[in-house]
Design an enzyme around this catalytic site. Sequence first.
Site, PDB file in Angstrom:
ATOM      1  N   ARG A  42       0.825  -1.214   0.000  1.00 62.07           N
ATOM      2  CA  ARG A  42       0.000   0.000   0.000  1.00 62.07           C
ATOM      3  C   ARG A  42       0.853   1.256   0.000  1.00 62.07           C
ATOM      4  NH1 ARG A  42      -4.607  -1.957   4.353  1.00 62.07           N
ATOM      5  NH2 ARG A  42      -5.788  -3.240   2.890  1.00 62.07           N
ATOM      6  N   GLU A  54      -1.190  -9.186  -5.156  1.00 62.25           N
ATOM      7  CA  GLU A  54      -2.475  -9.865  -5.330  1.00 62.25           C
ATOM      8  C   GLU A  54      -2.293 -11.337  -5.678  1.00 62.25           C
ATOM      9  OE1 GLU A  54      -5.254  -8.991  -4.389  1.00 62.25           O
ATOM     10  OE2 GLU A  54      -4.910  -6.863  -4.049  1.00 62.25           O
ATOM     11  N   CYS A 216     -18.666  -7.801  16.048  1.00 63.39           N
ATOM     12  CA  CYS A 216     -19.836  -7.020  15.650  1.00 63.39           C
ATOM     13  C   CYS A 216     -19.998  -5.761  16.495  1.00 63.39           C
ATOM     14  CB  CYS A 216     -21.093  -7.877  15.735  1.00 63.39           C
ATOM     15  SG  CYS A 216     -21.060  -9.303  14.637  1.00 63.39           S
TER      16      CYS A 216
END
Length: 391
Positions: A42, A54, A216
């Site tokens: 990045r 990738e 969550c």
Amino acid sequence: MPRNRPPLPDPVSLLESPPWRKKVRQKLLRWYAGAARDLPWRKSRNPYHIWVSEVMLQQTQVATVIPYFARFIDQFPTIDSLAVADEEQVLRLWEGLGYYRRARQLHRAAREIVATHQGQFPSNPTHVERLPGIGRYTAGAILSIAFDARRPILEANTIRLFSRLLAYDGDPRSAHGQELLWRAAEILLPRREIGQFNQAIMELGSLVCTPRQPACGTCPLRSLCPTFAANLQDEIPKAARRVQYEEIHEAAVVIWRGRKVWLRRCVEGERWAGLWDFPRFPCQTSDKEADAYLVQEKAERQSQSRLGNLRQWTQMKHGVTRFRIQLTVFQADFLQESSIAEGTNPTASESRWITVSQLNELPLSATGRKIAQQLSKPPVAQRKNTSARKS
DNA sequence: AACTCGGGGTC
DNA sequence: GACCCAGAGTT
């Protein structure tokens, strides 16, 4: 009896709601701005760097890839430098990452790019998807991250994330599931910052919407997530059918000729194509005596030599895809070359006698490397092992 | 749709 | 041990 739950919403109707989509994009991008990891690929938007990362990341975890990526870019800083490299060099740098076809296809693709695109990574999606080793996901990832092209991605993290975000309780790997999830990946794309968005959904899937015990409570999308509302995050996505492991026994033989050992290069179509390996083959273990006889015979056929003093040396276990392999490693001494008639050895391949220290330069499989390392240990340790045999 | 291809991380 | 991983390609 399961207690009553509010019915899950229809995934398609969620997707067709523009306000819902807008909230997803906004919350996601805002979260990513503060949560993005500082990963080596990045640091720039160099298409070549993105491409290498990738491909390495296909079915491979981020933490595993990081050191490989650094070494690879260091050794092959440009597409041209990769294109002119030997395949063996490329495989040596890939050693340990697995799925070695990826490395060979990356190498081939680099040569194609030099030949047909003047060494510039193409920005045309049709051209990109035609390159070997680049499928729909990888093309979308490179094009969106490097060129900000409006291309969707779908992979392990986003399959899980979208399955939950849409409360899709079917099989996400089925044709229907894939169709729905690719559609989600596409329709959720923002108009700008496509690369950021695609990385953000993967990042959220990887760091928050994890396979087990997803966080969550801290998820930026929890207010939009019907799976969280229904507390079904442990049931969605549907578990994959578990793999049927197969136990197999294999033998490998270290053949000595003076201070050199014999290796062959695995040919196209067999496992570890392009890598070097000791003679290796399946064997039974029901009958030890018959076993040793067969091992010797097969090793002789592969190396086209007569062998003596075959002795069992060490054992190792390893898993390859769905196989649980028990590997018995033998050592043997070369006696003489055997003249095998032409055509009786269909598995004949390139082979070499090399010293143990030269093994460092060849690409080997994980177990091949393990054998090589044991061979270079001090002889005392080896004698200790071999003396464990019955006297 | 169901294989194959590897190796390591993780609980 | 069992599950999982920034999938692609072939059958």
